[in-house]
Scaffold this motif. Structure first.
Motif, PDB file in Angstrom:
ATOM      1  N   PRO A  77     -42.645  16.885  -8.545  1.00  0.00           N
ATOM      2  CA  PRO A  77     -41.386  17.161  -9.260  1.00  0.00           C
ATOM      3  C   PRO A  77     -40.262  16.228  -8.825  1.00  0.00           C
ATOM      4  O   PRO A  77     -40.056  16.000  -7.635  1.00  0.00           O
ATOM      5  CB  PRO A  77     -41.078  18.616  -8.878  1.00  0.00           C
ATOM      6  CG  PRO A  77     -42.418  19.211  -8.564  1.00  0.00           C
ATOM      7  CD  PRO A  77     -43.211  18.097  -7.933  1.00  0.00           C
ATOM      8  N   GLY A  78     -39.548  15.663  -9.799  1.00  0.00           N
ATOM      9  CA  GLY A  78     -38.392  14.816  -9.528  1.00  0.00           C
ATOM     10  C   GLY A  78     -38.716  13.364  -9.263  1.00  0.00           C
ATOM     11  O   GLY A  78     -37.803  12.540  -9.139  1.00  0.00           O
ATOM     12  N   MET A  79     -39.993  13.002  -9.187  1.00  0.00           N
ATOM     13  CA  MET A  79     -40.356  11.637  -8.850  1.00  0.00           C
ATOM     14  C   MET A  79     -40.623  10.765 -10.074  1.00  0.00           C
ATOM     15  O   MET A  79     -40.895   9.578  -9.940  1.00  0.00           O
ATOM     16  CB  MET A  79     -41.601  11.634  -7.950  1.00  0.00           C
ATOM     17  CG  MET A  79     -41.406  12.322  -6.608  1.00  0.00           C
ATOM     18  SD  MET A  79     -40.062  11.606  -5.636  1.00  0.00           S
ATOM     19  CE  MET A  79     -40.724   9.978  -5.326  1.00  0.00           C
ATOM     20  N   ASN A  80     -40.530  11.346 -11.256  1.00  0.00           N
ATOM     21  CA  ASN A  80     -40.852  10.573 -12.472  1.00  0.00           C
ATOM     22  C   ASN A  80     -39.836   9.474 -12.752  1.00  0.00           C
ATOM     23  O   ASN A  80     -40.138   8.518 -13.465  1.00  0.00           O
ATOM     24  CB  ASN A  80     -40.972  11.505 -13.678  1.00  0.00           C
ATOM     25  CG  ASN A  80     -39.692  12.279 -13.931  1.00  0.00           C
ATOM     26  OD1 ASN A  80     -39.093  12.815 -12.998  1.00  0.00           O
ATOM     27  ND2 ASN A  80     -39.281  12.366 -15.181  1.00  0.00           N
ATOM     28  N   THR A  81     -38.628   9.587 -12.187  1.00  0.00           N
ATOM     29  CA  THR A  81     -37.602   8.551 -12.397  1.00  0.00           C
ATOM     30  C   THR A  81     -37.254   7.818 -11.101  1.00  0.00           C
ATOM     31  O   THR A  81     -36.274   7.088 -11.048  1.00  0.00           O
ATOM     32  CB  THR A  81     -36.321   9.173 -12.980  1.00  0.00           C
ATOM     33  OG1 THR A  81     -35.825  10.177 -12.078  1.00  0.00           O
ATOM     34  CG2 THR A  81     -36.589   9.802 -14.349  1.00  0.00           C
ATOM     35  N   ALA A  82     -38.043   8.014 -10.053  1.00  0.00           N
ATOM     36  CA  ALA A  82     -37.723   7.426  -8.751  1.00  0.00           C
ATOM     37  C   ALA A  82     -37.738   5.897  -8.806  1.00  0.00           C
ATOM     38  O   ALA A  82     -38.550   5.278  -9.488  1.00  0.00           O
ATOM     39  CB  ALA A  82     -38.713   7.915  -7.693  1.00  0.00           C
ATOM     40  N   THR A  83     -36.808   5.292  -8.072  1.00  0.00           N
ATOM     41  CA  THR A  83     -36.787   3.845  -7.882  1.00  0.00           C
ATOM     42  C   THR A  83     -37.771   3.502  -6.762  1.00  0.00           C
ATOM     43  O   THR A  83     -37.773   4.163  -5.723  1.00  0.00           O
ATOM     44  CB  THR A  83     -35.370   3.373  -7.514  1.00  0.00           C
ATOM     45  OG1 THR A  83     -34.452   3.814  -8.515  1.00  0.00           O
ATOM     46  CG2 THR A  83     -35.314   1.868  -7.407  1.00  0.00           C
ATOM     47  N   ILE A  84     -38.592   2.468  -6.957  1.00  0.00           N
ATOM     48  CA  ILE A  84     -39.717   2.232  -6.051  1.00  0.00           C
ATOM     49  C   ILE A  84     -39.679   0.833  -5.448  1.00  0.00           C
ATOM     50  O   ILE A  84     -39.393  -0.150  -6.131  1.00  0.00           O
ATOM     51  CB  ILE A  84     -41.060   2.447  -6.786  1.00  0.00           C
ATOM     52  CG1 ILE A  84     -41.174   3.912  -7.244  1.00  0.00           C
ATOM     53  CG2 ILE A  84     -42.244   2.091  -5.896  1.00  0.00           C
ATOM     54  CD1 ILE A  84     -42.384   4.195  -8.098  1.00  0.00           C
ATOM     55  N   LEU A  85     -39.967   0.776  -4.142  1.00  0.00           N
ATOM     56  CA  LEU A  85     -40.130  -0.493  -3.431  1.00  0.00           C
ATOM     57  C   LEU A  85     -41.465  -0.468  -2.697  1.00  0.00           C
ATOM     58  O   LEU A  85     -41.751   0.454  -1.935  1.00  0.00           O
ATOM     59  CB  LEU A  85     -38.997  -0.702  -2.417  1.00  0.00           C
ATOM     60  CG  LEU A  85     -39.139  -1.927  -1.498  1.00  0.00           C
ATOM     61  CD1 LEU A  85     -38.938  -3.220  -2.293  1.00  0.00           C
ATOM     62  CD2 LEU A  85     -38.146  -1.859  -0.335  1.00  0.00           C
ATOM     63  N   PHE A  86     -42.300  -1.483  -2.932  1.00  0.00           N
ATOM     64  CA  PHE A  86     -43.523  -1.675  -2.161  1.00  0.00           C
ATOM     65  C   PHE A  86     -43.229  -2.647  -1.017  1.00  0.00           C
ATOM     66  O   PHE A  86     -42.542  -3.651  -1.211  1.00  0.00           O
ATOM     67  CB  PHE A  86     -44.647  -2.255  -3.032  1.00  0.00           C
ATOM     68  CG  PHE A  86     -45.145  -1.324  -4.093  1.00  0.00           C
ATOM     69  CD1 PHE A  86     -45.748  -0.121  -3.760  1.00  0.00           C
ATOM     70  CD2 PHE A  86     -45.006  -1.651  -5.433  1.00  0.00           C
ATOM     71  CE1 PHE A  86     -46.216   0.742  -4.744  1.00  0.00           C
ATOM     72  CE2 PHE A  86     -45.474  -0.794  -6.428  1.00  0.00           C
ATOM     73  CZ  PHE A  86     -46.078   0.405  -6.079  1.00  0.00           C
ATOM     74  N   VAL A  87     -43.766  -2.353   0.160  1.00  0.00           N
ATOM     75  CA  VAL A  87     -43.616  -3.229   1.321  1.00  0.00           C
ATOM     76  C   VAL A  87     -45.026  -3.611   1.774  1.00  0.00           C
ATOM     77  O   VAL A  87     -45.848  -2.739   2.050  1.00  0.00           O
ATOM     78  CB  VAL A  87     -42.858  -2.529   2.468  1.00  0.00           C
ATOM     79  CG1 VAL A  87     -42.588  -3.518   3.600  1.00  0.00           C
ATOM     80  CG2 VAL A  87     -41.564  -1.911   1.959  1.00  0.00           C
ATOM     81  N   LEU A  88     -45.311  -4.907   1.843  1.00  0.00           N
ATOM     82  CA  LEU A  88     -46.678  -5.326   2.149  1.00  0.00           C
ATOM     83  C   LEU A  88     -46.716  -6.697   2.805  1.00  0.00           C
ATOM     84  O   LEU A  88     -45.765  -7.480   2.693  1.00  0.00           O
ATOM     85  CB  LEU A  88     -47.522  -5.358   0.879  1.00  0.00           C
ATOM     86  CG  LEU A  88     -47.211  -6.443  -0.169  1.00  0.00           C
ATOM     87  CD1 LEU A  88     -48.434  -6.689  -1.043  1.00  0.00           C
ATOM     88  CD2 LEU A  88     -46.030  -6.035  -1.058  1.00  0.00           C
ATOM     89  N   SER A  89     -47.814  -6.981   3.488  1.00  0.00           N
ATOM     90  CA  SER A  89     -48.024  -8.293   4.100  1.00  0.00           C
ATOM     91  C   SER A  89     -48.443  -9.294   3.037  1.00  0.00           C
ATOM     92  O   SER A  89     -49.011  -8.937   2.008  1.00  0.00           O
ATOM     93  CB  SER A  89     -49.098  -8.191   5.189  1.00  0.00           C
ATOM     94  OG  SER A  89     -50.281  -7.611   4.657  1.00  0.00           O
ATOM     95  N   ASP A  90     -48.139 -10.571   3.305  1.00  0.00           N
ATOM     96  CA  ASP A  90     -48.432 -11.624   2.332  1.00  0.00           C
ATOM     97  C   ASP A  90     -48.935 -12.859   3.075  1.00  0.00           C
ATOM     98  O   ASP A  90     -48.183 -13.506   3.811  1.00  0.00           O
ATOM     99  CB  ASP A  90     -47.156 -11.959   1.539  1.00  0.00           C
ATOM    100  CG  ASP A  90     -47.427 -12.859   0.344  1.00  0.00           C
ATOM    101  OD1 ASP A  90     -48.404 -13.638   0.385  1.00  0.00           O
ATOM    102  OD2 ASP A  90     -46.648 -12.803  -0.631  1.00  0.00           O
TER     103      ASP A  90
END
Length: 227
Positions: free
Chosen positions: A105-118
């Protein structure tokens, strides 16, 4: 008297640190420190602000939650921030935990950031991007969980192109500050809604790039004095 403006509930924020592995086996290669940088950066941020985490058995992920003021005073409202580290057997499995979490609930409009190695960036270099490398099975699985119409930003942490996942001695020495820099980059992203401005600040080479010859030579002290 006319009614004053009503506060609008801000969208929640989800920061996802990739790199944790549930167990060895099942065809999954053992995950070394180069591949765990995304999760490590998130842990550095959690330690900085004493954010407690717990294992969410429903999503198979370590999760922490906190709130941040939108205007430094709290009058404009508070934004809920979710810090998530999916546990996966293999790179292509991370999407399952993410899909379960964003359907809460409430996560359908969440702003998202992925953090990963490159591995395409030199060790310690940090880049915020709105695009991603489709050859990386982890991020490909993560984006598939979001669905076709949902966007996210990515914080890439350079781990170099060394063939071995084991860190070189100079990399071990600098690892705490690399993870601290990445945690600060997450903070900048959280504080600024304009991704273009975030990219302008975080992506400046002089902030994070290591000197020529490093890590095969210990040159960080001279590099720091030059800056």
């Amino acid at each position: 008297a006319p009614r004053g403006p009503e506060l609008v509930e801000p969208p929640q924020v989800l920061v996802i640190g990739l790199g944790r592995q549930r167990r060895e086996g099942g065809g999954a290669a053992a995950r070394g420190p180069r591949q765990r940088m995304g999760a490590g950066a998130l842990e550095a941020l959690q330690r900085r602000y004493h954010v407690k985490t717990h294992f969410d058995a429903d999503t198979h992920a370590y999760v922490g939650q906190c709130k941040a003021s939108l205007d430094k005073s709290g009058r404009a409202g508070m934004q809920k921030i979710h810090l998530m580290q999916p546990m996966a057997d293999g790179d292509a499995d991370v999407g399952s935990a993410i899909w379960k979490y964003i359907n809460k609930p409430g996560m359908n409009t969440a702003t998202i950031l992925f953090v990963l190695s490159d591995s395409q960036l030199p060790f310690g270099q940090i880049r915020i991007r709105t695009s991603y490398n489709g050859n990386d099975a982890r991020i490909r699985s993560a984006y598939a969980a979001l669905g076709r119409d949902r966007r996210a930003s990515c914080l890439h942490i350079g781990v170099g192109s060394e063939q071995s996942d084991k860190l070189l001695p100079a990399e071990v020495d600098s690892l705490p500050r690399v993870l601290s820099n990445a945690a600060t980059a997450i903070e900048v992203w959280l504080a600024e809604a304009d991704v273009g401005l975030v990219m302008r600040f975080v992506n400046r080479p002089e902030l994070y790039e290591m000197p020529t010859g490093w890590p095969h030579e210990q040159l960080l002290e001279a590099h720091d004095q030059a800056h």
